[in-house]
Design a protein around this motif. Structure first.
Motif, PDB file in Angstrom:
ATOM      1  N   VAL A  90       1.053  -1.240   0.006  1.00  0.00           N
ATOM      2  CA  VAL A  90      -0.015  -0.082   0.113  1.00  0.00           C
ATOM      3  C   VAL A  90       0.888   1.310   0.025  1.00  0.00           C
ATOM      4  O   VAL A  90       1.910   1.489   0.702  1.00  0.00           O
ATOM      5  N   ALA A  91       0.570   2.187  -0.959  1.00  0.00           N
ATOM      6  CA  ALA A  91       1.373   3.585  -0.950  1.00  0.00           C
ATOM      7  C   ALA A  91       0.369   4.459   0.004  1.00  0.00           C
ATOM      8  O   ALA A  91      -0.801   4.731  -0.423  1.00  0.00           O
ATOM      9  N   GLN A  92       1.100   5.088   0.866  1.00  0.00           N
ATOM     10  CA  GLN A  92       0.561   6.018   1.967  1.00  0.00           C
ATOM     11  C   GLN A  92       1.079   7.213   2.156  1.00  0.00           C
ATOM     12  O   GLN A  92       2.477   7.296   1.796  1.00  0.00           O
ATOM     13  N   PHE A  93       0.536   7.929   2.881  1.00  0.00           N
ATOM     14  CA  PHE A  93       1.469   9.257   3.131  1.00  0.00           C
ATOM     15  C   PHE A  93       2.615   8.988   4.321  1.00  0.00           C
ATOM     16  O   PHE A  93       2.458   7.856   4.949  1.00  0.00           O
TER      17      PHE A  93
ATOM     18  N   ARG B 124       2.168   2.527 -13.184  1.00  0.00           N
ATOM     19  CA  ARG B 124       2.815   1.841 -14.187  1.00  0.00           C
ATOM     20  C   ARG B 124       4.285   1.806 -13.832  1.00  0.00           C
ATOM     21  O   ARG B 124       5.119   0.786 -14.157  1.00  0.00           O
ATOM     22  N   PHE B 125       4.775   2.648 -13.051  1.00  0.00           N
ATOM     23  CA  PHE B 125       5.942   2.647 -12.453  1.00  0.00           C
ATOM     24  C   PHE B 125       6.414   1.745 -11.286  1.00  0.00           C
ATOM     25  O   PHE B 125       7.381   1.169 -11.198  1.00  0.00           O
ATOM     26  N   ARG B 126       5.269   1.548 -10.534  1.00  0.00           N
ATOM     27  CA  ARG B 126       5.231   0.480  -9.435  1.00  0.00           C
ATOM     28  C   ARG B 126       4.292  -0.644  -9.437  1.00  0.00           C
ATOM     29  O   ARG B 126       3.123  -0.528  -8.778  1.00  0.00           O
ATOM     30  N   PRO B 127       4.110  -1.395 -10.500  1.00  0.00           N
ATOM     31  CA  PRO B 127       3.395  -2.402 -10.677  1.00  0.00           C
ATOM     32  C   PRO B 127       3.106  -3.349  -9.385  1.00  0.00           C
ATOM     33  O   PRO B 127       2.184  -4.113  -9.287  1.00  0.00           O
ATOM     34  N   ASP B 128       4.001  -3.401  -8.303  1.00  0.00           N
ATOM     35  CA  ASP B 128       3.943  -4.199  -7.222  1.00  0.00           C
ATOM     36  C   ASP B 128       2.845  -3.543  -6.359  1.00  0.00           C
ATOM     37  O   ASP B 128       2.556  -4.174  -5.289  1.00  0.00           O
ATOM     38  N   ILE B 129       2.532  -2.335  -6.417  1.00  0.00           N
ATOM     39  CA  ILE B 129       1.507  -1.513  -5.397  1.00  0.00           C
ATOM     40  C   ILE B 129       0.159  -1.972  -5.699  1.00  0.00           C
ATOM     41  O   ILE B 129      -0.153  -2.239  -6.893  1.00  0.00           O
ATOM     42  N   ASP B 130      -0.458  -2.599  -4.677  1.00  0.00           N
ATOM     43  CA  ASP B 130      -1.847  -3.060  -4.890  1.00  0.00           C
ATOM     44  C   ASP B 130      -2.957  -1.780  -4.469  1.00  0.00           C
ATOM     45  O   ASP B 130      -4.158  -1.833  -5.104  1.00  0.00           O
ATOM     46  N   LEU B 131      -2.803  -0.844  -3.730  1.00  0.00           N
ATOM     47  CA  LEU B 131      -3.599   0.338  -3.342  1.00  0.00           C
ATOM     48  C   LEU B 131      -2.736   1.475  -2.871  1.00  0.00           C
ATOM     49  O   LEU B 131      -1.888   1.359  -2.207  1.00  0.00           O
TER      50      LEU B 131
ATOM     51  N   LYS C 258      -6.249  -7.467  -5.973  1.00  0.00           N
ATOM     52  CA  LYS C 258      -6.250  -7.500  -4.339  1.00  0.00           C
ATOM     53  C   LYS C 258      -6.518  -6.159  -3.798  1.00  0.00           C
ATOM     54  O   LYS C 258      -6.999  -6.129  -2.653  1.00  0.00           O
ATOM     55  N   GLY C 259      -5.663  -5.412  -4.600  1.00  0.00           N
ATOM     56  CA  GLY C 259      -5.970  -3.879  -3.973  1.00  0.00           C
ATOM     57  C   GLY C 259      -7.458  -3.451  -3.922  1.00  0.00           C
ATOM     58  O   GLY C 259      -7.813  -2.606  -2.765  1.00  0.00           O
TER      59      GLY C 259
ATOM     60  N   ALA D 285      -9.923  -5.362  -3.425  1.00  0.00           N
ATOM     61  CA  ALA D 285     -10.474  -6.338  -2.204  1.00  0.00           C
ATOM     62  C   ALA D 285      -9.993  -5.464  -0.922  1.00  0.00           C
ATOM     63  O   ALA D 285     -11.041  -5.284   0.109  1.00  0.00           O
ATOM     64  N   LEU D 286      -8.937  -5.068  -0.736  1.00  0.00           N
ATOM     65  CA  LEU D 286      -8.453  -4.652   0.643  1.00  0.00           C
ATOM     66  C   LEU D 286      -9.174  -3.102   0.671  1.00  0.00           C
ATOM     67  O   LEU D 286      -9.518  -2.617   1.817  1.00  0.00           O
ATOM     68  N   GLY D 287      -9.265  -2.281  -0.573  1.00  0.00           N
ATOM     69  CA  GLY D 287      -9.837  -1.176  -0.536  1.00  0.00           C
ATOM     70  C   GLY D 287     -11.345  -1.118   0.138  1.00  0.00           C
ATOM     71  O   GLY D 287     -12.020  -0.418   0.956  1.00  0.00           O
ATOM     72  N   GLN D 288     -12.143  -2.108  -0.381  1.00  0.00           N
ATOM     73  CA  GLN D 288     -13.387  -2.547   0.016  1.00  0.00           C
ATOM     74  C   GLN D 288     -13.398  -2.766   1.649  1.00  0.00           C
ATOM     75  O   GLN D 288     -14.344  -2.348   2.465  1.00  0.00           O
TER      76      GLN D 288
END
Length: 409
Positions: A99-102, A137-144, A361-362, A364-367
């Motif tokens: 997850v990318a976050q602040f 596109r730059f980080r395809p490993d990030i889900d959310l 997967k992202g 599902a996690l967001g929901q």
């Protein structure tokens, strides 16, 4: 999923489907650049002229990057070769997902991303979407991408992220209007009772020794006040039966660096205050200065023989009085609805959350996070259920008696 409205070329993308209503006919298409740690210097330069909240300031981001060493990325929207909007994010693991976050996690509250003031007037939704697509596109490993506890506006300027799909944060943010100064405030907020209590507290402090309010003005002051604060929080969270978000060495080093760096500024963006009685610190607060607002980022009281005198209340009285003298328009208690804040506050702000899934997967996690926020809001908006929840947490660690709620920031 992100609707990718950008063409990808290395680390730079052009918003090829931007609306002509938001861009001058002959203007160059906005570009998005993505960088890792090498983008920190450019981000800090942009922040000198950008509008942003304290948790998106250069001081906050650079100190978090230096002490925590997160997996970070800096996404910047550029117009005519100049930055207009920037996201400084860290990538963390939530179970098997990324997850990318602040930067700062739960410590980052009242968030407002760095933005050029003139660009903010455009409200260019397509450009923001192109930035999110660039990250995918730059980080395809990030889900959310989880942008949480966002301010609806900063000193009257609307948050551009509100143009994205969003929902209300589960926790209120409380503040007090300082219009007219401290005397006018007390006339609106049971001032006679507050002054009487403050005088009574003063007598109790004088009975055990001298007392004083301290503002950290040296590195030694910062160390002393933060050491006391961390100890207070450790005891507090242990009694509450919850994890200590100030407990790890990296987070503590971050706050030490943040407040020490601020000492070198003409108008420090971050400041520590403490109440010392008989040579011992009994209450500590850490605040940020943001435009017309003084924001209490955290606070704690000592669980000792003077806890019954409410040293936190006493320090808030003096802090708010000082904020009035300094010309602030608002004293902001930040996130969390607690009785000690309600004694002062007449402004309620509901932050909002933006969750952008980049994978299935992202999604599902967001929901799940959205449903979790609804559940938290339900629990905290029901006094009976919230009281029972806190009681069960205390019982889980063998603490059944009520504990003060002055320092739950």
């Amino acid at each position: 999923m992100v609707d990718a409205t950008a063409s990808f070329d290395g680390k730079r993308l052009a918003a090829s489907q931007a609306s002509p209503r938001t861009l001058p006919r002959n203007a160059a298409a906005p570009l998005v650049s993505i960088a890792a740690a090498e983008g920190l210097a450019a981000y800090a330069t942009f922040c000198r002229s950008a509008l942003c909240a304290p948790a998106q300031s250069a001081a906050w981001v650079l100190n978090w990057a230096a002490e925590v060493r997160p997996d970070l990325l800096i996404a910047t929207l550029e117009l005519e070769g100049k930055p207009a909007f920037a996201l400084a994010l860290e990538v963390v693991k939530r179970g098997p997902l990324r997850v990318a976050q602040f930067m700062g996690g739960r410590h980052a509250n009242g968030n407002f991303c760095a933005a050029e003031p003139q660009w903010l007037a455009s409200g260019d939704l397509t450009a923001i979407q192109s930035m999110l697509a660039a990250i995918a596109r730059f980080r395809p490993d990030i889900d959310l991408i989880a942008l949480e506890r966002l301010l609806p506006d900063l000193d009257g300027t609307a948050n551009p992220l509100a143009s994205l799909d969003h929902f209300a944060s589960p926790n209120l943010s409380l503040a007090v209007d300082l219009s007219g100064g401290f005397d006018a405030l007390l006339l609106r907020a049971s001032g006679k009772r507050k002054r009487k209590k403050h005088r009574s507290q003063t007598r109790k402090f004088e009975a055990v020794g001298s007392y004083r309010r301290i503002e950290a003005s040296s590195a030694d002051d910062v160390e002393r006040l933060l050491d006391a604060f961390f100890d207070m929080k450790e005891q507090r969270f242990r009694k509450m039966g919850i994890a200590n978000v100030f407990g790890d060495d990296q987070t503590r080093a971050f706050f030490r660096g943040l407040f020490k760096q601020a000492l070198g500024e003409d108008k420090p963006c971050f400041v520590l205050h403490g109440l010392e009685v008989a040579g011992k610190l009994r209450a500590v607060t850490g605040a940020s200065r943001s435009g017309s607002r003084l924001i209490c980022e955290f606070g704690a009281i000592a669980e000792d023989d003077l806890a019954h005198t409410s040293p936190g209340d006493f320090l808030f009285f003096d802090n708010i009085q000082d904020a009035c003298r300094s010309g602030f328009a608002v004293y902001d208690f930040s996130v969390g609805d607690e009785p000690y804040k309600r004694l002062w506050c007449d402004i309620e702000t509901r932050h909002f959350e933006v969750l952008v899934p980049l994978t299935l997967k992202g999604r599902a996690l967001g929901q799940a996070l959205r449903q979790g926020a609804r559940l938290k809001a339900f629990v905290k908006n029901s006094p009976t259920i919230w009281k029972l929840t806190k009681l069960l947490r205390r019982k889980a660690v063998g603490q059944t008696a009520p504990v003060p709620t002055e320092d739950e920031n």
